[in-house]
Design an enzyme around this catalytic site. Structure first.
Site, PDB file in Angstrom:
ATOM      1  N   CYS A 177      33.772 -10.601   0.580  1.00 60.65           N
ATOM      2  CA  CYS A 177      34.641  -9.451   0.306  1.00 60.65           C
ATOM      3  C   CYS A 177      35.185  -8.858   1.606  1.00 60.65           C
ATOM      4  CB  CYS A 177      33.865  -8.383  -0.430  1.00 60.65           C
ATOM      5  SG  CYS A 177      33.123  -8.967  -1.941  1.00 60.65           S
ATOM      6  N   ARG A 220      38.339 -14.885   4.597  1.00 55.59           N
ATOM      7  CA  ARG A 220      36.921 -14.700   4.294  1.00 55.59           C
ATOM      8  C   ARG A 220      36.556 -15.288   2.932  1.00 55.59           C
ATOM      9  NH1 ARG A 220      34.535 -10.702   7.466  1.00 55.59           N
ATOM     10  NH2 ARG A 220      33.049 -10.239   5.837  1.00 55.59           N
ATOM     11  N   TRP A 225      35.001 -11.167  -3.675  1.00 55.65           N
ATOM     12  CA  TRP A 225      34.441 -12.506  -3.946  1.00 55.65           C
ATOM     13  C   TRP A 225      33.354 -12.270  -4.982  1.00 55.65           C
ATOM     14  CZ3 TRP A 225      29.796 -15.269  -3.387  1.00 55.65           C
ATOM     15  CH2 TRP A 225      29.926 -16.667  -3.332  1.00 55.65           C
ATOM     16  N   ASN A 227      31.631  -3.616   0.018  1.00 53.28           N
ATOM     17  CA  ASN A 227      31.121  -4.955   0.353  1.00 53.28           C
ATOM     18  C   ASN A 227      29.606  -4.877   0.321  1.00 53.28           C
ATOM     19  OD1 ASN A 227      33.716  -5.679   0.907  1.00 53.28           O
ATOM     20  ND2 ASN A 227      33.404  -6.079   3.094  1.00 53.28           N
ATOM     21  N   GLY A 228      28.954  -5.928  -0.137  1.00 51.08           N
ATOM     22  CA  GLY A 228      27.489  -5.929  -0.163  1.00 51.08           C
ATOM     23  C   GLY A 228      26.979  -5.955  -1.585  1.00 51.08           C
ATOM     24  N   GLU A 282      27.476 -33.039  10.159  1.00 51.29           N
ATOM     25  CA  GLU A 282      28.577 -32.093  10.338  1.00 51.29           C
ATOM     26  C   GLU A 282      29.913 -32.723   9.942  1.00 51.29           C
ATOM     27  OE1 GLU A 282      28.911 -29.106  10.587  1.00 51.29           O
ATOM     28  OE2 GLU A 282      30.900 -28.781  11.431  1.00 51.29           O
ATOM     29  N   LYS A 294      32.350 -31.321   6.990  1.00 55.26           N
ATOM     30  CA  LYS A 294      33.773 -30.984   7.184  1.00 55.26           C
ATOM     31  C   LYS A 294      34.620 -31.666   6.124  1.00 55.26           C
ATOM     32  CE  LYS A 294      33.666 -28.217   9.147  1.00 55.26           C
ATOM     33  NZ  LYS A 294      32.522 -27.633   9.801  1.00 55.26           N
ATOM     34  N   GLU A 328      34.043 -30.067   2.531  1.00 52.52           N
ATOM     35  CA  GLU A 328      34.516 -28.719   2.231  1.00 52.52           C
ATOM     36  C   GLU A 328      36.026 -28.604   2.221  1.00 52.52           C
ATOM     37  OE1 GLU A 328      33.220 -25.544   4.862  1.00 52.52           O
ATOM     38  OE2 GLU A 328      33.198 -26.880   6.562  1.00 52.52           O
ATOM     39  N   HIS A 366      17.239 -47.224   2.623  1.00 57.04           N
ATOM     40  CA  HIS A 366      16.114 -46.788   1.788  1.00 57.04           C
ATOM     41  C   HIS A 366      16.597 -46.135   0.495  1.00 57.04           C
ATOM     42  CE1 HIS A 366      13.212 -47.909   4.811  1.00 57.04           C
ATOM     43  NE2 HIS A 366      13.946 -47.282   5.726  1.00 57.04           N
ATOM     44  N   LYS A 395      34.115 -17.358   4.232  1.00 58.25           N
ATOM     45  CA  LYS A 395      33.862 -17.532   5.667  1.00 58.25           C
ATOM     46  C   LYS A 395      32.509 -16.953   6.066  1.00 58.25           C
ATOM     47  CE  LYS A 395      34.951 -18.668   9.879  1.00 58.25           C
ATOM     48  NZ  LYS A 395      34.732 -20.091  10.211  1.00 58.25           N
TER      49      LYS A 395
HETATM   50  O1  M6R Z   1      28.640 -17.646  10.167  1.00 58.86           O
HETATM   51  P1  M6R Z   1      27.569 -18.685  10.102  1.00 58.86           P
HETATM   52  O2  M6R Z   1      27.635 -19.643  11.232  1.00 58.86           O
HETATM   53  O3  M6R Z   1      26.188 -18.105   9.957  1.00 58.86           O
HETATM   54  O4  M6R Z   1      27.878 -19.498   8.777  1.00 58.86           O
HETATM   55  C1  M6R Z   1      27.026 -20.487   8.303  1.00 58.86           C
HETATM   56  C2  M6R Z   1      27.716 -21.349   7.278  1.00 58.86           C
HETATM   57  O5  M6R Z   1      28.068 -20.587   6.162  1.00 58.86           O
HETATM   58  C3  M6R Z   1      28.969 -22.022   7.840  1.00 58.86           C
HETATM   59  O6  M6R Z   1      28.690 -22.752   8.982  1.00 58.86           O
HETATM   60  C4  M6R Z   1      29.597 -22.946   6.783  1.00 58.86           C
HETATM   61  O7  M6R Z   1      28.761 -24.036   6.554  1.00 58.86           O
HETATM   62  C5  M6R Z   1      30.995 -23.390   7.227  1.00 58.86           C
HETATM   63  N1  M6R Z   1      31.913 -23.287   6.131  1.00 58.86           N
HETATM   64  C6  M6R Z   1      31.069 -24.794   7.673  1.00 58.86           C
HETATM   65  O8  M6R Z   1      32.339 -25.176   8.049  1.00 58.86           O
END
Ligand code: M6R
Length: 611
Positions: free
Chosen positions: A2, A27, A79, A105-106, A486, A490, A493, A509, A606
């Site tokens: 949010c 976000r 959100w 927010n929260g 990683e 990428k 997502e 395995h 985000k």
């Molecule tokens: O802000 P943070 O680094 O704590 O966020 C952690 C994850 O939510 C963040 O890295 C997420 O996996 C990303 N979307 C990856 O691209």
């Protein structure tokens, strides 16, 4: 997740609020809305979907002259957590028959009890949200002074909040409060703003006040007055944002993600600046805040993070073991506090987070601190919750990262972890000669990454291999296992292709059963002590008809690979960074070919501020 923006001043609020909401889009959200204080009434508008839809609705509702009327306003991107993304659930929420408006927010944890209590008093709720319970509670406490009502309500609240509140009876006033959810006040010339994120206000002012937990601010166009929940006066300094408005613009790139990938040489330069001591072969990281003796006494390192930050921690794990000889282990932040972890004062806990807001990582930090460990934050966003709670740590200096897919934050996290490992290593077993070699390699990072970026067109061409594919594999060993994870994250997502990052030796395995002719398998086979083993694993995939996309060191052969992606020769730990950049570009071009909404992938936020 949010987002909040509020405006009070002599300008029309609507354009400021809509532009602020646009800036918060990154976000992640699914509905939006705003409330305006006009004359002696509050008016509001909400819509499901994008801010553009809200803007359209605004144009349909008010004439352009009405939109230009100066007024005070608060706005929100939601959100969904409590209740689906519908207009009634969108913020603002109201009390006193529309006399008080709240954006939040929260999460209000005890909202059910409050709701039941208020319903017994005759309140008829119009949404499923926790926020409406808080709005109505503020209304119940209202005796004419908005801030007093907010304080009285917040004293009854359990949970996290960043809020902005308007009352129809107090024109030109926004009351804002925070606990666990960030809020920043922008101090302009004859105008003030409040937002959950500086990106929403940077176009107006760089002078800001960060609210701390427990602060309740009364904000007018030319005055900010802060007290705590006991009504004691609080003085907060006005600071200056360390970035300019252009940093949150696309700057000619089609997507923020591409811009941020290209910013990496500069971001890395900033993450290294003033920290590498080349003649001594070490790094100077003042934020580590410990004397050489304290550092020498660290017996174990625990790295905590989520998502991409967790993967950076996995590279760090190898670096601390290899360079510093300190036992290190990465742990999923979400699990940490539920495992009753064994932590003691000789442990160094490093919490890794781009946003500094991730709820799971923050909760893990609290657990580690309670158990007496030394906790360092490795954070990008200055003044964020984790940076504040840890009190010491090292900032990444990567600059604002807007795209949901983390790129430059990852490479800067790894660069800082490698520097930390170097620093610890030099206090222990790492020789000066070896330290000098590593430091020199780290100093080359901007150039190494620049060399990968120069191959962008080749990488874009390789992306064609993923067209029509629903599955892909990424294989690596040692620190490159983290890069495989990683790279796969990428791709998943932003392109919505199912991808698995796997330890190269583990494929046989089980998951090898999934390989079919043409399945893309990205193999991280750069020069290292395990390169031949990785090639062996690649051969196993090739024998099953997979499409092998090999990431190799410049000058090396890639026998039998269908595609080759070359990274410059460098130390195997340092090589994780250029390799990750190559995989970021690959994911980006695959997503682009598939026409995906790259900067705001579906369902993602985000900053993940819920557990
Ligand atoms: O802000 P943070 O680094 O704590 O966020 C952690 C994850 O939510 C963040 O890295 C997420 O996996 C990303 N979307 C990856 O691209």
């Amino acid at each position: 997740m949010c987002g909040i923006i509020g405006y009070v001043g002599g300008a029309p609020a609507i354009p400021v609020l809509l532009a602020g909401l646009k800036r918060l889009e990154y976000r992640g959200y699914d509905s939006a809305g705003f409330a305006l204080q006009r004359g002696n009434e509050l008016v509001a508008l909400k819509s499901v979907g994008k801010v553009a839809r809200l803007a359209e609705k605004t144009r349909d509702t008010w004439s352009s002259e009405a939109q230009r009327t100066p007024c005070t306003g608060i706005a929100h991107t939601r959100w969904a957590t409590h209740g689906s993304p519908t207009e009634p659930n969108a913020h603002p929420h109201f009390a006193e028959g529309g006399g008080i408006a709240l954006v939040h927010n929260g999460i209000i944890e005890n909202y059910r009890a409050i709701r039941t209590r208020l319903e017994a008093k005759g309140h008829v709720f119009v949404s499923e949200t926790d926020t409406e319970a808080l709005a109505r509670l503020i209304g119940e406490c209202h005796r004419g002074d908005l801030r007093a009502a907010v304080i009285a309500a917040l004293r009854q609240i359990e949970g996290a909040y960043g809020i902005a509140v308007l009352s129809r009876d107090e024109p030109g006033v926004i009351v804002a409060a925070r606990k666990g959810s960030p809020l920043v006040i922008g101090v302009g010339e004859g105008e003030s703003l409040v937002a959950s994120d500086p990106a929403a206000i940077i176009a107006h002012t760089r002078r800001v006040i960060y609210l701390d937990d427990g602060d309740v601010a009364r904000i007018t166009a030319d005055h900010v007055d802060i007290i705590d929940l006991d009504e004691a006066r609080i003085d907060r300094a006005v600071g200056v944002l360390g970035f300019a408005a252009e940093a949150v613009e696309k700057g000619g790139y089609e997507h923020f993600m591409l811009k941020e990938i290209h910013e990496q040489p500069e971001a890395l330069r900033n993450a290294l600046r003033g920290r590498l001591d080349l003649p001594q072969g070490t790094a100077v990281l003042a934020g580590m805040g410990a004397s050489p003796r304290d550092l020498a006494e660290i017996r174990r390192i625990i790295l905590l993070g989520c998502g991409t930050s967790l993967h950076a921690g996995q590279v760090g794990e190898h670096a601390f073991c290899d360079l510093a000889g300190v036992p290190a282990g990465v742990q999923l932040a979400a699990e940490f506090r539920y495992r009753n972890p064994l932590v003691d004062p000789s442990d160094l806990v490093i919490a890794i987070s781009q946003s500094g807001e991730t709820a799971d990582t923050l909760a893990a930090v609290r657990e580690a601190r309670e158990k007496g460990a030394v906790v360092l934050g490795l954070v990008n966003v200055v003044g964020s919750a984790i940076a504040r709670e840890t009190g010491r740590g090292v900032y990444l200096h990567a600059g604002p990262e807007i795209s949901v897919a983390s790129t430059k934050a990852f490479t800067c996290q790894v660069a800082v972890l490698l520097q930390m490992a170097l620093r610890l290593g030099r206090g222990r077993r790492l020789s000066r000669e070896r330290g000098i070699e590593i430091a020199a390699e780290l100093a080359r990072l901007p150039e190494l990454v620049g060399a990968v970026l120069a191959r962008e067109a080749d990488i874009a061409a390789i992306a064609q291999r993923f067209i029509g594919r629903e599955h892909a594999f990424y294989l690596g060993r040692g620190p490159m296992h983290a890069v495989a994870l990683e790279g796969a994250l990428k791709l998943k997502e932003i392109s919505y292709i199912h991808a698995e990052g796997y330890h190269a030796a583990e494929l046989k395995h089980g998951p090898i059963a999934l390989l079919t002719p043409g399945t893309p398998v990205v193999v991280l086979a750069n020069r290292s002590s395990v390169r031949d083993k990785v090639w062996g694993n690649a051969e196993e995939c090739r024998a099953r008809g997979s499409c092998i996309i090999a990431v190799v060191t410049e000058g090396d052969e890639a026998p039998g690979a269908d595609e080759v992606l070359r990274i410059p020769a460098c130390d195997p730990l340092v090589a994780t960074i250029p390799a990750a950049v190559a995989l970021q570009l690959l994911a980006y071009y695959v997503a682009r070919l598939r026409g995906c909404p790259i900067d705001q992938p579906r369902n993602l936020a985000k900053s993940v501020t819920v557990e």
